[in-house]
Design a protein around this motif. Structure first.
Motif, PDB file in Angstrom:
ATOM      1  N   THR A  35       0.823  -1.224   0.000  1.00 31.07           N
ATOM      2  CA  THR A  35       0.000   0.000   0.000  1.00 31.07           C
ATOM      3  C   THR A  35       0.849   1.264   0.000  1.00 31.07           C
ATOM      4  OG1 THR A  35      -0.198   0.029   2.417  1.00 31.07           O
ATOM      5  CG2 THR A  35      -1.919  -1.132   1.198  1.00 31.07           C
ATOM      6  N   GLY A  36       2.080   1.163   0.519  1.00 33.54           N
ATOM      7  CA  GLY A  36       2.969   2.324   0.497  1.00 33.54           C
ATOM      8  C   GLY A  36       3.189   2.810  -0.935  1.00 33.54           C
ATOM      9  N   TYR A  39       0.507   5.237  -1.943  1.00 30.98           N
ATOM     10  CA  TYR A  39       0.720   6.598  -1.417  1.00 30.98           C
ATOM     11  C   TYR A  39       1.861   7.278  -2.144  1.00 30.98           C
ATOM     12  CZ  TYR A  39      -2.595   5.606   2.234  1.00 30.98           C
ATOM     13  OH  TYR A  39      -3.761   5.304   2.891  1.00 30.98           O
ATOM     14  N   ARG A  40       2.863   6.487  -2.514  1.00 32.67           N
ATOM     15  CA  ARG A  40       4.002   7.051  -3.242  1.00 32.67           C
ATOM     16  C   ARG A  40       3.571   7.522  -4.631  1.00 32.67           C
ATOM     17  NH1 ARG A  40       9.399   5.545  -1.587  1.00 32.67           N
ATOM     18  NH2 ARG A  40       9.307   4.651   0.494  1.00 32.67           N
ATOM     19  N   SER A 100       4.906  10.388   2.959  1.00 38.94           N
ATOM     20  CA  SER A 100       4.746  10.440   4.413  1.00 38.94           C
ATOM     21  C   SER A 100       4.044  11.736   4.815  1.00 38.94           C
ATOM     22  CB  SER A 100       6.118  10.341   5.073  1.00 38.94           C
ATOM     23  OG  SER A 100       6.013  10.489   6.462  1.00 38.94           O
ATOM     24  N   SER A 103       0.181  11.631   3.446  1.00 41.91           N
ATOM     25  CA  SER A 103      -0.706  10.501   3.741  1.00 41.91           C
ATOM     26  C   SER A 103      -1.546  10.734   4.992  1.00 41.91           C
ATOM     27  CB  SER A 103       0.106   9.203   3.868  1.00 41.91           C
ATOM     28  OG  SER A 103       1.124   9.376   4.826  1.00 41.91           O
ATOM     29  N   ARG A 109      -6.194   9.468   1.953  1.00 41.46           N
ATOM     30  CA  ARG A 109      -6.467   8.114   2.446  1.00 41.46           C
ATOM     31  C   ARG A 109      -7.757   7.552   1.847  1.00 41.46           C
ATOM     32  NH1 ARG A 109      -2.418   7.241   5.647  1.00 41.46           N
ATOM     33  NH2 ARG A 109      -3.056   5.094   5.843  1.00 41.46           N
ATOM     34  N   GLY A 129       1.648  -2.015   5.233  1.00 43.77           N
ATOM     35  CA  GLY A 129       1.440  -0.561   5.291  1.00 43.77           C
ATOM     36  C   GLY A 129       1.623  -0.052   6.704  1.00 43.77           C
ATOM     37  N   ARG A 130       0.784   0.906   7.087  1.00 41.92           N
ATOM     38  CA  ARG A 130       0.875   1.491   8.426  1.00 41.92           C
ATOM     39  C   ARG A 130      -0.414   1.276   9.217  1.00 41.92           C
ATOM     40  NH1 ARG A 130       4.765   2.080   5.852  1.00 41.92           N
ATOM     41  NH2 ARG A 130       6.427   3.636   5.982  1.00 41.92           N
ATOM     42  N   ASP A 131      -1.528   1.150   8.491  1.00 40.45           N
ATOM     43  CA  ASP A 131      -2.845   1.130   9.142  1.00 40.45           C
ATOM     44  C   ASP A 131      -3.685  -0.042   8.635  1.00 40.45           C
ATOM     45  OD1 ASP A 131      -3.085   2.000   6.507  1.00 40.45           O
ATOM     46  OD2 ASP A 131      -4.864   3.185   6.952  1.00 40.45           O
ATOM     47  N   ARG A 180      10.619  10.270  10.126  1.00 43.49           N
ATOM     48  CA  ARG A 180       9.506   9.636   9.403  1.00 43.49           C
ATOM     49  C   ARG A 180       8.623   8.854  10.378  1.00 43.49           C
ATOM     50  NH1 ARG A 180       8.816   6.410   4.328  1.00 43.49           N
ATOM     51  NH2 ARG A 180      10.728   7.236   3.464  1.00 43.49           N
ATOM     52  N   ASP A 184       4.679   9.452  10.970  1.00 45.40           N
ATOM     53  CA  ASP A 184       3.719   8.380  10.704  1.00 45.40           C
ATOM     54  C   ASP A 184       2.938   7.983  11.971  1.00 45.40           C
ATOM     55  OD1 ASP A 184       4.636   8.397   8.107  1.00 45.40           O
ATOM     56  OD2 ASP A 184       5.719   6.492   8.220  1.00 45.40           O
ATOM     57  N   ARG A 187       0.407  11.350  13.428  1.00 42.33           N
ATOM     58  CA  ARG A 187      -0.664  12.015  12.680  1.00 42.33           C
ATOM     59  C   ARG A 187      -2.025  11.639  13.261  1.00 42.33           C
ATOM     60  NH1 ARG A 187       0.452   8.267   7.532  1.00 42.33           N
ATOM     61  NH2 ARG A 187      -0.856   6.530   8.146  1.00 42.33           N
TER      62      ARG A 187
HETATM   63  O1   DC Z   1       6.012   1.870   3.188  1.00 42.80           O
HETATM   64  P1   DC Z   1       6.494   3.063   2.358  1.00 42.80           P
HETATM   65  O2   DC Z   1       7.781   3.653   2.848  1.00 42.80           O
HETATM   66  O3   DC Z   1       6.506   2.772   0.894  1.00 42.80           O
HETATM   67  O4   DC Z   1       5.352   4.193   2.594  1.00 42.80           O
HETATM   68  C1   DC Z   1       5.520   5.526   2.190  1.00 42.80           C
HETATM   69  C2   DC Z   1       4.673   6.433   3.074  1.00 42.80           C
HETATM   70  O5   DC Z   1       3.279   6.200   2.812  1.00 42.80           O
HETATM   71  C3   DC Z   1       4.836   6.225   4.580  1.00 42.80           C
HETATM   72  O6   DC Z   1       5.803   7.094   5.140  1.00 42.80           O
HETATM   73  C4   DC Z   1       3.479   6.511   5.159  1.00 42.80           C
HETATM   74  C5   DC Z   1       2.532   6.289   4.011  1.00 42.80           C
HETATM   75  N1   DC Z   1       1.715   5.091   4.172  1.00 42.80           N
HETATM   76  C6   DC Z   1       0.563   5.216   4.915  1.00 42.80           C
HETATM   77  O7   DC Z   1       0.281   6.280   5.437  1.00 42.80           O
HETATM   78  N2   DC Z   1      -0.280   4.153   5.038  1.00 42.80           N
HETATM   79  C7   DC Z   1       0.020   2.966   4.490  1.00 42.80           C
HETATM   80  N3   DC Z   1      -0.837   1.947   4.628  1.00 42.80           N
HETATM   81  C8   DC Z   1       1.215   2.814   3.741  1.00 42.80           C
HETATM   82  C9   DC Z   1       2.068   3.893   3.620  1.00 42.80           C
END
Ligand code: DC
Length: 226
Positions: A35-36, A39-40, A100, A103, A109, A129-131, A180, A184, A187
């Motif tokens: 999923t990153g 966002y990229r 970052s 997002s 989102r 991902g993150r979430d 970073r 992350d 937020r």
């Molecule tokens: O995993 P990555 O480094 O490719 O992700 C890049 C940015 O995208 C990361 O700093 C935060 C955001 N991100 C996010 O908010 N939610 C996700 N599920 C994946 C990435």
């Protein structure tokens, strides 16, 4: 049709999520969803448009102009930004930092949430991902929170860059990673945090194959029948 089995892997940048998730996907015959990268791809669009990360209004408006699609080529995820395959362009530090920084905006989102859920509904996936465990797939069958110390993550990143011939200082990378993480995790919307039912895996002292084996073991404990 049987319900798909979903593995969610969340954790900070540089913990090895994508390397590990790719290998787990291969072993289990699952689809890997990064999923990153989505966002990229959005961040790349904002950069190309010259929109500053702080301008939430302009970023939110630009989201309406963006269509992200995912395809697979030889098992590798490809990200299409308005039909253009941008997979080779989104790994730059500049793009990661923009991703970052942007997002945290709700419109960014929302643009991706439906696509992420749809992918998980269509196949057995391991999504990183993150979430993912907290917001995207709260009902995921197996949730992992994968992390490693800031120092270990910085050294890995340093070596990766060194191999590519990029000259950099370890100290700068370590600071960048810490910054970073802070962004992350702090937020307001969908911050990076461990889901209550996620299993915590600290990979600081583990090699890749050990982490892969551990995740497959956890998935089996959580009902995966392969
Ligand atoms: O995993 P990555 O480094 O490719 O992700 C890049 C940015 O995208 C990361 O700093 C935060 C955001 N991100 C996010 O908010 N939610 C996700 N599920 C994946 C990435």
């Amino acid at each position: 049709m049987r319900k798909t089995y979903n593995i969610a892997i969340d954790g900070p940048a540089g913990a090895g999520k994508s390397t590990i998730a790719k290998k787990v996907a291969k072993e289990l015959g699952f689809v890997y969803v990064d999923t990153g990268a989505m966002y990229r791809a959005m961040a790349l669009y904002f950069i190309r448009k010259g929109i500053p990360a702080e301008d939430e209004g302009a970023i939110s408006a630009a989201c309406r102009e963006i269509s992200i699609k995912i395809t697979y080529e030889n098992g590798e995820q490809q990200v299409l930004l308005n039909g253009e395959n941008v997979s080779g362009l989104i790994r730059a530090e500049e793009v990661g930092n923009m991703a970052s920084a942007t997002s945290g905006y709700p419109r960014v989102r929302e643009t991706l949430l439906e696509l992420q859920r749809e992918l998980a509904g269509n196949s057995d996936v391991i999504m990183d991902g993150r979430d993912i465990g907290t917001c995207v797939l709260p009902e995921a069958d197996c949730k992992i929170y994968l992390t490693a110390s800031t120092h270990v993550r910085a050294v890995r990143r340093y070596k990766e860059l060194e191999e590519k011939g990029v000259i950099c200082r370890l100290e700068d990378i370590e600071n960048d990673i810490a910054e970073r993480d802070k962004r992350d995790m702090s937020r307001e919307i969908a911050p990076l945090k461990q889901a209550e039912d996620a299993v915590y895996v600290d990979a600081s002292a583990m090699d890749i194959s050990q982490v892969v084996a551990r995740i497959i073991e956890i998935a089996r404990e959580k009902g995966l029948e392969v």
